[in-house]
Design an enzyme around this catalytic site. Structure first.
Site, short mmCIF file in Angstrom:
data_model
loop_
_atom_site.label_atom_id
_atom_site.label_comp_id
_atom_site.label_asym_id
_atom_site.label_seq_id
_atom_site.Cartn_x
_atom_site.Cartn_y
_atom_site.Cartn_z
CG ASP A 135 38.44 27.26 34.99
OD1 ASP A 135 37.65 27.35 34.22
OD2 ASP A 135 39.80 27.20 34.86
CG HIS A 137 37.63 27.36 30.64
ND1 HIS A 137 37.77 26.56 31.55
CD2 HIS A 137 37.07 26.90 29.58
CE1 HIS A 137 37.67 25.36 31.18
NE2 HIS A 137 37.32 25.40 29.96
CD GLU A 142 41.91 27.48 31.35
OE1 GLU A 142 41.05 27.66 32.08
OE2 GLU A 142 42.47 26.29 30.94
#
Length: 260
Positions: A135, A137, A142
């Site tokens: 994703d 990160h 995050e």
């Protein structure tokens, strides 16, 4: 940002070359240490060079990117223990010279502040090893993380916990929900960022990192603003890059003395 596309084994050698050159130049250099699967081949290569070529970590300092909150001190997946097993003990790196955020502290915000102060007192990180999540990160920043963030407590996304379940017998419920992590602002203070990514599952994240807009939605994109960032990827991880041919041509034309 420099992008190098090569087989995973070659990428590990390139990263190890950069670390060795730094340590040969400055024996007391400060290294930023990542966990996960991305840096493992790098650590293997550094351990080989220590054993066979005398590469010394005796005076170096090391700072970990992150740590789970609440894992027992002896838990094998506590990142302090992972770093000890994967690199520190293999190169006889004095334990007191490798630090990480304290995920067992009674006062977690104070522990985060103390960690920032320790990095600053050491003179900052010279070379930071990084991986990237599916994703986007880096460390445990995050999506949605502030691009100026410092070391702090974070809640892990479900996807990150699913990705990391392989280290916890495949059981996502065993993966901690919280962590302490260097912030994106902290990471960006390092003088050289070296990110490694392999596998098609990382292709979209790598595409966004290198060619997408700088956005908190893909936290690693903040690296586009760094003056010395190196992205090392294999063909699978590079499969979504629109300018892949240009990156290959640029690296092929690079002077051999320049290094990373």
């Amino acid at each position: 940002m420099e992008v190098v596309i090569a087989p995973a084994e070659e990428l590990a050698v390139l990263a190890a070359d950069a670390i060795e050159a730094l340590l040969r130049r400055r024996s007391d250099a400060v290294l930023g240490l990542a966990t996960g699967s991305s840096p493992l081949k790098v650590y293997d290569e550094l351990a080989r060079r220590h054993a066979e070529e005398g590469l010394s970590f005796a005076q170096a300092r090391g700072f970990m990117l992150d740590e789970y909150v609440g894992l027992d001190a002896e838990h094998p997946e506590r990142y302090r223990n992972v770093i000890a097993t994967e690199i520190a003990e293999r190169v006889r790196w004095p334990a007191e010279q490798v630090q990480g955020p304290d995920g067992l502290a009674a006062d977690l915000p104070a522990a985060c502040a103390a960690y920032e102060e320790a990095i600053e007192a050491a003179g900052g990180v010279d070379l930071q090893i990084l991986g990237i999540g599916t994703d986007g990160h880096i460390a445990f920043n995050e999506p949605g993380s502030s691009l100026a963030s410092r070391t702090r407590i974070k809640t892990l996304t479900r996807q990150t916990r699913v990705d990391n379940a392989r280290f916890f017998d495949g059981d996502v419920e065993k993966v901690p929900t919280h962590c302490l992590t260097q912030g994106l602002g902290t990471i960006m203070d390092a003088r050289h960022l070296v990110l490694l990514a392999t596998g098609r599952q990382k292709a979209e994240a790598v595409h966004q990192l290198v060619e997408g807009p700088v956005s908190a939605l893909w936290p690693a994109t903040v690296m586009q603003l760094h003056p010395h960032a190196t992205v090392l990827v294999d063909e699978a991880a590079a499969s979504r890059l629109q300018l892949a041919d240009y990156y290959r041509q640029t690296y092929a034309s690079k002077p051999s003395w320049q290094g990373l």
